[in-house]
Design an enzyme around this catalytic site. Structure first.
Site, short mmCIF file in Angstrom:
data_model
loop_
_atom_site.label_atom_id
_atom_site.label_comp_id
_atom_site.label_asym_id
_atom_site.label_seq_id
_atom_site.Cartn_x
_atom_site.Cartn_y
_atom_site.Cartn_z
N SER A 32 0.81 -1.22 0.00
CA SER A 32 0.00 0.00 0.00
C SER A 32 0.85 1.27 0.00
CB SER A 32 -0.94 -0.01 1.21
OG SER A 32 -0.21 -0.19 2.40
N ALA A 88 8.09 -2.03 3.76
CA ALA A 88 8.65 -3.00 4.72
C ALA A 88 7.63 -3.22 5.82
CB ALA A 88 9.96 -2.47 5.30
N ASP A 89 7.76 -4.38 6.49
CA ASP A 89 6.86 -4.70 7.60
C ASP A 89 7.46 -4.35 8.94
OD1 ASP A 89 4.84 -5.84 5.89
OD2 ASP A 89 6.31 -7.41 5.52
N LYS A 99 10.25 -8.13 5.26
CA LYS A 99 9.33 -7.81 4.19
C LYS A 99 8.52 -9.06 3.83
CE LYS A 99 10.81 -5.67 0.65
NZ LYS A 99 9.45 -5.12 0.63
N ARG A 101 4.79 -9.31 3.40
CA ARG A 101 3.36 -9.52 3.67
C ARG A 101 2.59 -9.69 2.36
NH1 ARG A 101 2.70 -12.32 7.20
NH2 ARG A 101 0.46 -12.10 6.99
N GLU A 108 11.18 -8.78 -4.89
CA GLU A 108 11.61 -7.54 -4.24
C GLU A 108 13.11 -7.57 -3.96
OE1 GLU A 108 7.34 -6.43 -2.13
OE2 GLU A 108 8.81 -7.56 -0.99
N LYS A 126 6.26 0.87 11.75
CA LYS A 126 7.10 -0.23 11.26
C LYS A 126 8.48 -0.23 11.93
CE LYS A 126 4.07 -1.44 8.04
NZ LYS A 126 4.26 -1.21 6.63
C1 5RP Z 1 5.27 -7.03 0.14
C2 5RP Z 1 6.05 -6.20 1.07
C3 5RP Z 1 5.48 -4.87 1.44
O1 5RP Z 1 6.32 -3.88 0.98
C4 5RP Z 1 5.30 -4.80 2.93
O2 5RP Z 1 4.45 -5.85 3.30
C5 5RP Z 1 4.69 -3.46 3.36
O3 5RP Z 1 3.42 -3.28 2.87
P1 5RP Z 1 2.55 -1.99 3.18
O4 5RP Z 1 3.24 -0.83 2.52
O5 5RP Z 1 1.20 -2.30 2.55
O6 5RP Z 1 2.47 -1.82 4.67
O7 5RP Z 1 7.12 -6.55 1.51
O8 5RP Z 1 5.85 -8.28 -0.12
#
Ligand code: 5RP
Length: 228
Positions: A32, A88-89, A99, A101, A108, A126
């Site tokens: 997102s 990133a998560d 990362k 999700r 990536e 994060k």
């Molecule tokens: C996908 C990822 C995303 O970049 C990560 O999950 C962050 O997502 P968001 O910007 O929706 O919080 O690694 O594989």
């Protein structure tokens, strides 16, 4: 997602998009926050005539890029990228991160590796002192049993990621399976990343510890951004 998080993600994404210069070939991550960067890039393409090409890291990102009028290309045509923007998560003070999700961590990682600069966009939620989030692992179906066994030996409590309907595993854009692991607090993320990625059949796990030197983290806040 709260309004504050949405505004923060948008601020981070827009800031990163403004780092992109005319003529650049860029990596387009998944998630997102990256989608906000792409939203801003689409405006710059229309208003400034910004001339760029993007390498998408997922089918979802490619679809979004087409909607936004961002021209796409591949790592075959451009094995070297000027910059990659990705989300990133979880991010620790050494700029090691988790990362995946979006189950896109393998592509990536390829794009981050190819890029001269890795721009990571995230909201403040994060940031952490020690990585402890779920670690995604993508693996080829042939190796499923072996990988699960090895991840158990590493105390990762592996669980197959299921789709929203809970009717089977998430199949990634690479035709592979996504497993989520819980290691609790990760003391040595670099070592764990190597151990997981060395299991035969694993494509890539979501630990990203190797890009610190070329990484800029853009942390979105409700009133702007800070960079790390
Ligand atoms: C996908 C990822 C995303 O970049 C990560 O999950 C962050 O997502 P968001 O910007 O929706 O919080 O690694 O594989």
């Amino acid at each position: 997602m709260s309004d504050d998080v949405v505004i923060s993600k948008k601020n981070a994404g827009y800031y990163a998009a403004d780092l992109v210069k005319d003529g650049m070939i860029i990596g387009l991550g998944t998630g997102s926050t990256v989608f906000y960067a792409m939203e801003r890039l689409s405006v710059r393409i229309k208003e400034e005539g910004l001339n760029i090409k993007g390498v998408p890291t997922s089918f979802q990102t490619a679809m979004r890029a087409r909607d936004y009028g961002i021209p796409l290309t591949t790592l075959d045509d451009y094995p070297k990228l000027d910059l990659a923007i990705d989300g990133a998560d979880q991010i620790d003070p050494n700029l090691c991160m988790i990362k995946g999700r979006g189950a896109a961590q393998t592509r990536e990682r390829c794009v981050a590796q190819a890029a001269e600069k890795f721009v990571v966009v995230a909201d403040e939620g994060k940031l952490c002192d020690v990585l402890s989030a779920v670690v995604p692992v993508e693996l080829i179906p042939f190796s499923f049993g072996l990988v699960v066994e090895r991840l158990k030996e590493l105390s990762g409590n592996p669980k197959v990621r299921e789709g929203v309907k809970k009717d089977g595993p998430v199949i990634t854009d690479n035709g592979c399976i996504e497993i989520d692991c819980d290691f609790g607090e990760i003391k040595d993320a670099k070592a764990l990343q190597m151990e997981i990625n060395n299991i035969p059949g694993v494509l890539s796990c979501g630990l990203f510890t190797e890009f610190g030197e070329k990484t800029v983290v853009v942390v979105g806040k409700t009133d702007g951004v800070k960079t790390l």
